[in-house]
Structures are given as C-alpha cells and as structure tokens.
Design a protein around this motif. Sequence first.
Motif, short mmCIF file in Angstrom:
data_model
loop_
_atom_site.label_atom_id
_atom_site.label_comp_id
_atom_site.label_asym_id
_atom_site.label_seq_id
_atom_site.Cartn_x
_atom_site.Cartn_y
_atom_site.Cartn_z
N ALA B 154 0.83 -1.21 0.00
CA ALA B 154 0.00 0.00 0.00
C ALA B 154 0.87 1.26 0.00
O ALA B 154 0.39 2.35 -0.33
CB ALA B 154 -0.93 0.00 1.21
N LEU B 155 2.13 1.12 0.38
CA LEU B 155 3.05 2.26 0.46
C LEU B 155 4.05 2.25 -0.70
O LEU B 155 5.01 3.01 -0.69
CB LEU B 155 3.82 2.21 1.78
N THR B 156 3.84 1.36 -1.66
CA THR B 156 4.79 1.17 -2.75
C THR B 156 4.08 1.35 -4.08
O THR B 156 3.04 0.72 -4.31
CB THR B 156 5.40 -0.26 -2.68
N GLY B 157 4.60 2.21 -4.97
CA GLY B 157 3.98 2.37 -6.29
C GLY B 157 4.27 3.72 -6.89
O GLY B 157 4.75 4.63 -6.20
N TYR B 158 4.00 3.84 -8.19
CA TYR B 158 4.16 5.12 -8.86
C TYR B 158 3.04 6.06 -8.44
O TYR B 158 1.91 5.61 -8.20
CB TYR B 158 4.13 4.93 -10.38
N ASP B 160 1.60 8.29 -10.40
CA ASP B 160 0.61 8.57 -11.45
C ASP B 160 -0.46 7.50 -11.59
O ASP B 160 -1.64 7.82 -11.63
CB ASP B 160 1.31 8.86 -12.79
N GLY B 162 -1.01 5.05 -9.35
CA GLY B 162 -1.56 4.77 -8.03
C GLY B 162 -1.69 3.29 -7.70
O GLY B 162 -2.20 2.91 -6.64
N LEU B 163 -1.19 2.42 -8.57
CA LEU B 163 -1.32 0.98 -8.36
C LEU B 163 -0.33 0.53 -7.27
O LEU B 163 0.86 0.81 -7.38
CB LEU B 163 -0.99 0.28 -9.68
N PRO B 164 -0.81 -0.15 -6.22
CA PRO B 164 0.15 -0.68 -5.24
C PRO B 164 1.05 -1.72 -5.92
O PRO B 164 0.64 -2.39 -6.86
CB PRO B 164 -0.74 -1.36 -4.20
N ARG B 165 2.26 -1.85 -5.42
CA ARG B 165 3.21 -2.78 -6.04
C ARG B 165 3.74 -3.76 -5.01
O ARG B 165 3.93 -3.40 -3.85
CB ARG B 165 4.39 -2.00 -6.64
N GLN B 233 3.58 7.29 -3.69
CA GLN B 233 4.32 8.52 -4.01
C GLN B 233 5.64 8.25 -4.73
O GLN B 233 6.59 9.01 -4.62
CB GLN B 233 4.52 9.38 -2.76
N GLY B 234 5.68 7.14 -5.49
CA GLY B 234 6.90 6.86 -6.25
C GLY B 234 8.09 6.72 -5.33
O GLY B 234 8.00 6.06 -4.30
N ASN B 235 9.19 7.37 -5.68
CA ASN B 235 10.38 7.28 -4.84
C ASN B 235 10.49 8.42 -3.85
O ASN B 235 11.44 8.48 -3.07
CB ASN B 235 11.62 7.21 -5.74
N ALA B 236 9.52 9.34 -3.88
CA ALA B 236 9.55 10.45 -2.94
C ALA B 236 9.34 9.93 -1.52
O ALA B 236 8.83 8.83 -1.32
CB ALA B 236 8.46 11.46 -3.28
N ARG B 244 14.54 10.55 -6.52
CA ARG B 244 14.05 9.75 -7.65
C ARG B 244 15.23 9.20 -8.44
O ARG B 244 16.39 9.44 -8.10
CB ARG B 244 13.11 10.56 -8.56
#
Lengths: 352, 384
Positions: B154-158, B160, B162-165, B233-236, B244
């Motif tokens: 839930a805290l991992t993903g791009y 734009d 918004g998909l969790p990874r 939030q991507g890598n932020a 990034r």
Amino acid sequence: MTRPLLGITILEIDGPHTPLCIRLATSLAAKIAADLGARVLKLEPPGGDMVRTTPPLLPADGRSALFQFLNTSKRSITLPTDRRAALDALLAGRIDAALYEEGDVVAAALLAERNVARVEIAGWPESMPQPHPPLSGFTVLALGGLLDMVGEAHREPLRLGGHQGSYPAGLAAFTALMAQLAAKNVPPARVSLVEALLWVNWKAAAGAHADGKAPTRDGTRSEFQVVPCADGHIALVYGVTQFDAVAALIADPRLNDPRFATRPERRRLITEIYDVLKPWCATRTRAEIYKAAQARGIPFGAIVTPFELISDPQMVDRGFIVDMDGLKMPRLPVLWNGTGFAPSPLIEEAGR
Amino acid sequence: MKPLSGIRVLDFGLLTAGANTSAMLADLGADVVKIESGAYMDPFRTVGQRDTAPGWWNRSPQFHFTNRNKRGVALNLKHAEGRRLILELAKGCDVVVENFRRGVLERFGLDYAALKAVNPRIVLASISSQGDTGPNRLHASYGSTLDATGGMAALTGYADDGLPRISGMDVNYPDQVVSLLASGLVIAAVMNARRTGEGALLDISQREIASFMIGEEIVAAGADPKRRAPPRQGNAQDGIASQRCYRCTDGRWVAVTLRDANDEMTSKRVTAQMNLAEWCAARGASDATAELNAAGLAAAVVRDGMDLIRERNLAGDTLAWLPDGGLVKGMPYRFAGVPLVVERRAPDLGEHTNETLRELLGLDDDALAKLAALGVTSAEPERI
C-alpha cells in the motif's frame, strides 16, 4: 513470562555525525533487544537523535512516529559536548555489549580499549575502497539491486515503502549482537547497510549467476500482478503449479485455452490472461476474493493499509498491535511460549 | 571463536524463511542437521530444478544458496521409526527450526509438547505465514502475498497510476527478512535456556514481520486520520526534498537523494542550474554519479543482478564463491579477523544419514541396514 534478555545491559551509542539511514538500523537493532527485556541505554549525541524530528510526525504533538517506533523500552541519556568523558564513565559500569556507528571515533576507541563486545553499523562494505560516497536509504536500495527489481520494465525503478534500505541491516545487527552475547571473546562484528540489503536480494545474484542474465522488474508483464477490485486492490500471487486452480476459481472458459497449457506460454501471453482475471476481480471485494482463493489454497493477498492492520482480525487475535501511551504500536513479531512482549515508552533520563 | 559452537540444530526449515534461519545459525558455528526424506524434500530442490538427469534434486542453485554448511539426513516422518529417531535426535539438540504448514508437526507427534517432553531445554522456532494461532492460522502465503497483506504494498507504487506494487517472485521480500530476525531470536532463547534450563516455543509470524518492517507507518496511521489512505508517491519520501531515479545516456538509472534545500543548491551548482533529469540524460551513469558524489550528494547507479556478481568489493561477504566457481549465500555481517568460510556445500539428499545416525545415536551397521530396508532413510524422491 520473564523476558529472555532480562539482566543484560546494552549501550546504543548514537554518533554525532551519523547519516539517518545508519541511525535507523542501529536504533532498530537496539529496540528489539530492549523489547526482549535487555536494559538498553540509548546515548544520544549533544542536540539529540535526529530521528526525533524525522517524519512521519504525530498530529497531536509533533513527535516523530518513527522515533517512537524505533525507541521503545529504552532509556535515553543525551551526552554532553565532551562525549568521551561521559562515555568513559558509562563504560566503567557493567556493559554486556554495545552498538555503535561508523565514524564515531570516540566510541570506537573506548570500546576497543575496554574490549567490550560490540557491533558496528556502517554504510558500505569494508571491502569497498575508500573514500565511501555519501549514502541514503534510497541509494542503498540502488546499490543492493533491490530498486532494479520493483516497478515497470521501462519506467523508473521503484523503492519499497518504509525504510527498507536500513531495516534489514537493523535486523542483522540485532542477530550479530545476540551472537556477541552467546559466547565469550566473540570478535567484534560489523554490519553494513549495503551488504545486508544485497544479502536480502540474493535471488537477483543467484538468477544472474545461473542464467547469465539478471532477473529484473517486469511489473505488468509479471505472472504476479496487483489489480483493482471492487473496494481496493488484490495481489494475484500463486504457485507455478497452481494455474489450473486459479482457472477453476475464476471459472472462465477462456482460461482453459490450450495455448495457456505451459508456463513459458502463459508468461508470453500474460496480458491475455490478465484480460480475463481483471474483470472478474473488478466486481468482487478484497475479502470475497481473498476468501475464495484461500479456500483453494491459492495465496492471493489483499492490499491492506497500515491503518487497516490495526483492526485486522488476525492481528487483533494475536495482539500484534498494542496500545502504548495512546499510540498503536506493533509488538515484536514473535509469541514466546504464547506471550507477546508489549513495548513500553522510552524513558528520558537526565543528561550526564 | 564461533559464537554457537556446541549448539546443535535439527532443521526442518524449507525454502528461504526456514532453511535460511538454520543456515545463519550454522554460519555462527552451530551443527545443523537438515532433515528431509525421499517422501518430502525441501521444495527448493524442485523449484530450482535445472535438468532431468538422475540426481537433479541435488543441483538446484536456490537450494545450494540456502543450505551450505549443513549436514543432510534422510528420515521419513511418515514412518513410525523415522519419528522415533527424530525424538531421539531431539534429546541431544538445542534447537528445532520448522516452517511446515500449520498442523504438520502435530500430525507427526513432533509438536512443542512432544519435543519438550524429551528435552525441556529445547527451543522450537516455528515459522509460519500467519502464526500458530488466530482465525487465519491455516492461510497460505508466498512472500509477495505478505507484501500485500502486511501493509508494505500500500506504500509502494508510482504516483501517477496509483497501483500498489509488490516485490514480486524474484524478490519475495518478506520471505528474505525473516531469517535475519528469527536467527537472533533463536540465539536469545538458547542463551535463556542455558541460564534457566527451560526452552521455549517461538511462534514467529511472517506476516507480522512484514508489518513490523513498516512499524512507524502503523504508529502514524493510528494517530493521524490523514494517513489512513496513504497515496503511492513513487520514490519520494516524507521529509526528503527530492528523491528519484534519472535515466542516463547509457540507458542506466541513477538514484539520487537530495535531503534538503542545501542538497538542492549543491545539485544546482553541480549541474550548472540544469535540472537533474536533463543533466543526467546528457552523461553516462557512472560519470553522473561520480560528480554528484564528489559534491557530497547521495547518488548511486542502480545495480542489477549481473552487477552484484561482478562487483565483488560491493558484495563484500554477502556472496561466497566456491573453489569450483559455484556461488552461494554469504553472511549479512562480518566478525573481525574471521573470514567467511563455506565449510560444506549444501548436502545431497540424505548425504550424511548414516554417519550422523552413527555419531549422534550410536547406530551400528545392522541398525542402519534395517532402516534402509524399511525405507525410513530412503533418499530417492518418491514423486516429482
């Protein structure tokens, strides 16, 4: 249940110029020992541990949730500007072992002089030629190859949530600390963030060595993908022999296509397979999908937020998240003869 | 001095979480006896199958990575005599490590109560997906399931899409961190058992470990309604000015963290006011990294698996190269003056059955022959 490390005294020596990513590892290692019953003295540098002001911050009083999590069950002493004298005085007492950080020459010298059992937490491997460039938790993920493994193939590599550049080293430092206590005259140990992360990411190295080609992130070309469902997202994770079970669960005749009979072909045609899986998921809730999959032994996983964990039935049943002074705090992830060790708030002692 | 010399471990550990916990204890000096049988092998022998010639089950790279420095004994738990011998071995062991499906150990009469009855000092490390108790105790998971259900995805993903990874099948991150903690917990329990004469049952939930790895996010979400539905939030990262990856002319990515306004000013100075994306796109990844590092900024070329096996200074002690060119797991720490030595390669199925049963239980040739005739010690896979 008496805590297993009762009677053990450990110093967590926070260096005055330590980068944040190293501090997070040191404090995690010491926290685990403290929650297991050790008396942990956290010696903060003049001006205090920088994690005290590191986000996420609690809305009520601005305290750092990160600091609260990493410093349970410890006692904290802020050292004066003359750290050497204060540290020397503390080391005159009975200390079973110490954690200290790379670059803290004062602590390194005093611990060596008194031959204290110790673990040093560092950034780079010792084998890396000097000078060592500056590190962040994020660049640790890059160096350990973990960034390369997460995200879409043609997009920017992605970090995992939280502080995963630091925490594996924290766990390794805890285990190295236990090894220090297990026998007399164990040589001092050193843990580096880069090595711990690389060690965790061993499958990338194993795959590269076996195939001459590195496994890498393949996001929406992967057999395991996260897809939207009616109330959130679900991770479609299953064993290489479970495709038939997945097809039976979804019960869509298109999945019985003979072209999907072998794994290499399924990998090639993965987009077509997900074209069938996605609409099925879209009309169902996480709970419905998770339950139906588990009933067939298929390990799909619902995407759960940290907030939802607090009321998750399994977490509640095992008492994983406890109330600590009004905060929802995870306990150590172990039940010891059926007992969980509730963490307690940091005790601030006067400076010395 | 090896910290765990004199400690003996009965290892039922499978795949990474279990088998690697025992491997870490072996590296610290414990005598680890891995129990498998022709009826049930460590699944890593099959997952990593490279060929179909006889003995293929002894050639899996994944199995070799996680089982070096152990001896291998074949004892069939489905056979009463096999179970009896396990209890005999347990009398002389300090630790048992297992990560079977819940219920398997009870079914074989080898649960904690049974082990404790023959050896009150024994420490049983029981590693499972959800723990030994609770409504989901029987639920199955792979590492990437726990990325999802432990809260990290839930805290991992791009930002734009918004998909969790999840970390995915080539990482299965939650599986990998288990042994780093579990081995330390086992050592703490062994020390306690030595002091008190009483062992312990360590009920270790992999899902709880996955959630523990984002512990601060649970604390924050519990206190701050704004964090209940975290965005990707991507890598932020909160509290970091800019973070990034940038793609360079050679197609490689450079990861850069600019902690604060000072770092941002430094970056502007290095790039002569260009933005970092354009600046990186005009040079090679190594050059870009060297310039940023020289200015005191945290930057690193994103490594892949090939880099990890090529750059031996970077890998340090985490990978161990064997004399024959083979590669296995090293250690996540080093002890001063004690180089990592892989004393034994991973055992063939049942490789040390007879010598171990002779040494530890005093069995003679007749007894061993009888066990073999009964099929108790068979090291031929029964099915693939």
